[in-house]
Design a protein around this motif. Sequence first.
Motif, PDB file in Angstrom:
ATOM      1  N   TYR A  90      -9.575   6.075   6.242  1.00 45.44           N
ATOM      2  CA  TYR A  90      -9.409   5.428   5.454  1.00 45.44           C
ATOM      3  C   TYR A  90     -10.098   4.755   3.906  1.00 45.44           C
ATOM      4  CZ  TYR A  90      -5.114   6.619   8.021  1.00 45.44           C
ATOM      5  OH  TYR A  90      -3.956   7.484   8.595  1.00 45.44           O
ATOM      6  N   ILE A  91     -10.041   4.916   2.484  1.00 45.99           N
ATOM      7  CA  ILE A  91     -11.424   4.255   2.053  1.00 45.99           C
ATOM      8  C   ILE A  91     -10.410   2.662   1.498  1.00 45.99           C
ATOM      9  CG2 ILE A  91     -12.721   4.314   0.358  1.00 45.99           C
ATOM     10  CD1 ILE A  91     -13.253   5.635   2.702  1.00 45.99           C
ATOM     11  N   SER A  92      -9.951   1.652   1.555  1.00 45.20           N
ATOM     12  CA  SER A  92     -10.072   0.084   0.914  1.00 45.20           C
ATOM     13  C   SER A  92     -10.325   0.031  -0.384  1.00 45.20           C
ATOM     14  CB  SER A  92      -9.564  -0.329   2.245  1.00 45.20           C
ATOM     15  OG  SER A  92     -10.031  -1.587   1.542  1.00 45.20           O
ATOM     16  N   GLN A 139      -8.018  -5.547   5.969  1.00 45.04           N
ATOM     17  CA  GLN A 139      -7.980  -6.443   7.116  1.00 45.04           C
ATOM     18  C   GLN A 139      -6.011  -5.926   6.856  1.00 45.04           C
ATOM     19  OE1 GLN A 139      -9.516  -9.834   8.304  1.00 45.04           O
ATOM     20  NE2 GLN A 139     -10.973  -7.818   8.798  1.00 45.04           N
ATOM     21  N   VAL A 140      -5.520  -5.929   5.965  1.00 47.12           N
ATOM     22  CA  VAL A 140      -4.408  -5.757   6.224  1.00 47.12           C
ATOM     23  C   VAL A 140      -3.754  -4.766   6.107  1.00 47.12           C
ATOM     24  CG1 VAL A 140      -1.889  -5.982   4.265  1.00 47.12           C
ATOM     25  CG2 VAL A 140      -4.099  -7.269   3.885  1.00 47.12           C
ATOM     26  N   ALA A 141      -4.153  -3.963   5.909  1.00 49.67           N
ATOM     27  CA  ALA A 141      -3.983  -2.425   6.287  1.00 49.67           C
ATOM     28  C   ALA A 141      -3.889  -1.762   7.857  1.00 49.67           C
ATOM     29  CB  ALA A 141      -5.120  -1.395   5.950  1.00 49.67           C
ATOM     30  N   ALA A 142      -5.140  -2.920   8.362  1.00 52.76           N
ATOM     31  CA  ALA A 142      -5.251  -2.516   9.617  1.00 52.76           C
ATOM     32  C   ALA A 142      -3.793  -3.834  10.431  1.00 52.76           C
ATOM     33  CB  ALA A 142      -6.709  -3.623  10.064  1.00 52.76           C
ATOM     34  N   LYS A 143      -3.300  -4.551   9.932  1.00 55.80           N
ATOM     35  CA  LYS A 143      -1.866  -4.649  10.458  1.00 55.80           C
ATOM     36  C   LYS A 143      -0.871  -3.936  10.104  1.00 55.80           C
ATOM     37  CE  LYS A 143      -4.161  -8.860  11.374  1.00 55.80           C
ATOM     38  NZ  LYS A 143      -3.760  -9.378  12.536  1.00 55.80           N
ATOM     39  N   ALA A 154     -15.938  13.836 -16.569  1.00 57.35           N
ATOM     40  CA  ALA A 154     -16.359  13.800 -15.400  1.00 57.35           C
ATOM     41  C   ALA A 154     -15.374  13.695 -14.373  1.00 57.35           C
ATOM     42  CB  ALA A 154     -16.713  12.603 -14.187  1.00 57.35           C
ATOM     43  N   GLU A 155     -15.392  14.705 -13.188  1.00 59.62           N
ATOM     44  CA  GLU A 155     -14.305  15.638 -11.836  1.00 59.62           C
ATOM     45  C   GLU A 155     -13.270  14.038 -11.471  1.00 59.62           C
ATOM     46  OE1 GLU A 155     -11.556  17.414 -10.428  1.00 59.62           O
ATOM     47  OE2 GLU A 155     -12.780  18.464 -11.938  1.00 59.62           O
ATOM     48  N   THR A 156     -11.950  14.566 -11.657  1.00 60.99           N
ATOM     49  CA  THR A 156     -11.460  12.967 -10.667  1.00 60.99           C
ATOM     50  C   THR A 156      -9.949  13.255  -9.610  1.00 60.99           C
ATOM     51  OG1 THR A 156      -9.346  12.876 -12.505  1.00 60.99           O
ATOM     52  CG2 THR A 156     -11.145  11.860 -13.368  1.00 60.99           C
ATOM     53  N   SER A 157     -10.458  14.730  -9.563  1.00 59.58           N
ATOM     54  CA  SER A 157      -9.339  14.862  -8.485  1.00 59.58           C
ATOM     55  C   SER A 157      -9.680  14.942  -7.014  1.00 59.58           C
ATOM     56  CB  SER A 157      -9.620  17.043  -8.412  1.00 59.58           C
ATOM     57  OG  SER A 157     -10.695  17.504  -7.765  1.00 59.58           O
ATOM     58  N   TRP A 158     -11.047  14.549  -7.108  1.00 61.50           N
ATOM     59  CA  TRP A 158     -10.767  13.139  -5.768  1.00 61.50           C
ATOM     60  C   TRP A 158     -10.231  11.982  -5.802  1.00 61.50           C
ATOM     61  CZ3 TRP A 158     -14.327   9.258  -5.279  1.00 61.50           C
ATOM     62  CH2 TRP A 158     -15.252   9.575  -6.591  1.00 61.50           C
ATOM     63  N   LEU A 159      -9.997  12.359  -6.286  1.00 55.54           N
ATOM     64  CA  LEU A 159      -9.155  10.259  -6.269  1.00 55.54           C
ATOM     65  C   LEU A 159      -8.123  10.965  -6.400  1.00 55.54           C
ATOM     66  CD1 LEU A 159     -11.437   8.994  -9.383  1.00 55.54           C
ATOM     67  CD2 LEU A 159     -11.380   8.109  -7.324  1.00 55.54           C
ATOM     68  N   ASP A 160      -7.218  11.860  -5.974  1.00 56.23           N
ATOM     69  CA  ASP A 160      -5.707  12.211  -6.482  1.00 56.23           C
ATOM     70  C   ASP A 160      -5.291  11.118  -4.750  1.00 56.23           C
ATOM     71  OD1 ASP A 160      -5.779  12.911  -8.760  1.00 56.23           O
ATOM     72  OD2 ASP A 160      -5.695  15.478  -8.349  1.00 56.23           O
ATOM     73  N   ARG A 161      -5.557  11.373  -3.317  1.00 60.74           N
ATOM     74  CA  ARG A 161      -5.045  11.291  -2.413  1.00 60.74           C
ATOM     75  C   ARG A 161      -5.297   9.226  -2.202  1.00 60.74           C
ATOM     76  NH1 ARG A 161      -6.561  14.010   3.604  1.00 60.74           N
ATOM     77  NH2 ARG A 161      -4.503  13.679   4.129  1.00 60.74           N
ATOM     78  N   ILE A 162      -3.933   8.979  -2.767  1.00 59.79           N
ATOM     79  CA  ILE A 162      -4.534   7.787  -3.360  1.00 59.79           C
ATOM     80  C   ILE A 162      -2.822   6.792  -2.437  1.00 59.79           C
ATOM     81  CG2 ILE A 162      -3.888   7.775  -4.949  1.00 59.79           C
ATOM     82  CD1 ILE A 162      -4.492   4.723  -5.438  1.00 59.79           C
ATOM     83  N   TYR A 163      -3.062   6.287  -1.538  1.00 59.81           N
ATOM     84  CA  TYR A 163      -1.617   5.348  -1.102  1.00 59.81           C
ATOM     85  C   TYR A 163      -1.571   3.668  -1.332  1.00 59.81           C
ATOM     86  CZ  TYR A 163      -1.205   9.557   1.744  1.00 59.81           C
ATOM     87  OH  TYR A 163      -1.239  10.636   1.916  1.00 59.81           O
ATOM     88  N   ASP A 164      -0.460   2.890  -2.126  1.00 60.10           N
ATOM     89  CA  ASP A 164      -0.851   2.042  -2.731  1.00 60.10           C
ATOM     90  C   ASP A 164       0.206   1.013  -1.368  1.00 60.10           C
ATOM     91  OD1 ASP A 164      -0.447  -0.517  -4.171  1.00 60.10           O
ATOM     92  OD2 ASP A 164       1.270   0.300  -5.410  1.00 60.10           O
ATOM     93  N   LEU A 165      -0.831   0.094  -0.861  1.00 59.86           N
ATOM     94  CA  LEU A 165      -0.151  -0.576   0.080  1.00 59.86           C
ATOM     95  C   LEU A 165       1.010  -1.705   0.404  1.00 59.86           C
ATOM     96  CD1 LEU A 165      -3.457  -1.308   2.052  1.00 59.86           C
ATOM     97  CD2 LEU A 165      -1.439   0.726   2.902  1.00 59.86           C
ATOM     98  N   GLN A 166       1.123  -2.051  -1.310  1.00 62.28           N
ATOM     99  CA  GLN A 166       2.144  -2.921  -1.288  1.00 62.28           C
ATOM    100  C   GLN A 166       4.111  -2.258  -1.487  1.00 62.28           C
ATOM    101  OE1 GLN A 166       2.214  -4.106  -5.656  1.00 62.28           O
ATOM    102  NE2 GLN A 166       0.447  -5.754  -5.097  1.00 62.28           N
ATOM    103  N   PRO A 167       4.170  -1.003  -1.396  1.00 65.80           N
ATOM    104  CA  PRO A 167       5.636  -1.139  -0.632  1.00 65.80           C
ATOM    105  C   PRO A 167       5.700  -0.367   0.654  1.00 65.80           C
ATOM    106  CG  PRO A 167       4.492   1.157  -2.180  1.00 65.80           C
ATOM    107  CD  PRO A 167       3.879  -0.146  -2.965  1.00 65.80           C
TER     108      PRO A 167
END
Length: 329
Positions: free
Chosen positions: A3-5, A176-180, A121-134
């Motif tokens: 996971y990349i924060s 740190q939040v993600a780890a919780k 430039a290529e952007t498809s590598w940025l497609d796998r993303i999860y917003d932690l707010q919801p």
Amino acid sequence: MYYISLDLEWNQAYAEKLQAVQKRLGARLRGEVIQIGAVKLSEKMRICGSYSVIVRPQYFTRIHRHVRDLTGITQDMMDAGVPLREAAENFRRWCGDDFAFLTWGPDDIPMLKDNLRVLGAETSWLDRIYDLQPIFNQQTDGVNRQRSLEYAMEHFGIVQTLPAHDALNDAYFTAQVAAKLDIAAGIASYTARRGQFLEETDIGNADAGDTGYDDLRTLLAHPAISHPVCPLCGEACETTRLLHSKGQRYTCLMTCKTHGQMMLTAKLQHNFNETLRLHKSVTEADEENVATYRRRLAESETEKKARPRRRRRRRPSAKVSAGSGESES
């Protein structure tokens, strides 16, 4: 999988420069990334690496005073930065082969994508993303509200030991939040929620090279809205009246003879060149949203009947003078 924060800082443009650059590029460029900060987490949510780089912008080359005061990034620091293409390539290699991004809020990845598209430039590598707010909201009080990262840190008792508005620091606290959180459960729920969409498309997106629309009436008359087809079989659907709601949203029920009822939603948005576009989405219609739509439709009809009718004024017809054959003014 890692996971990349991720967190970004970007430079804003002064109004005159913003309009000139967008006109020249023929694309939306709301700002330019000037810092990338990221923290790498293992599947067990343990920190195992970090990445930080100052980026030299190509178009908005003068640091905005608000950005300077907020981030501490100076003109000299920005001028000595790495070009975005090089910074992004290095960052992509650092991320590895199997990863997903975790962000706090929905803004960072679209900003980075906009910047990279301008460079071709290529952007498809940025497609796998999860917003932690919801995910945070769902796993705490369940309230659908936008919370700050500071709020989440306070909720979990995470002490602010580093200055905010530094991309690496903010990425660290996001990690740190993600780890919780129960990330696996959050992502499963997130994926299921996204999976409800049968179709998502933009109509008139000038930011992506399409032609925008000058008026809403013409845009809403687009066949994708006025005569939609079923996203599952391509057959024409019957539709109900398009209702307007807050946030410039328009909704209607569409019915496919084979696949039943679906809910069509069109969200009005603005292009960089001041034209209009719609983001159209189609979801399966459940009992709750069908009932909500029919209730709002009934309320709309009641309000319409209650409005006093305007009496149309007749234009005075030209009277012909009996002797001269000329009309009187």
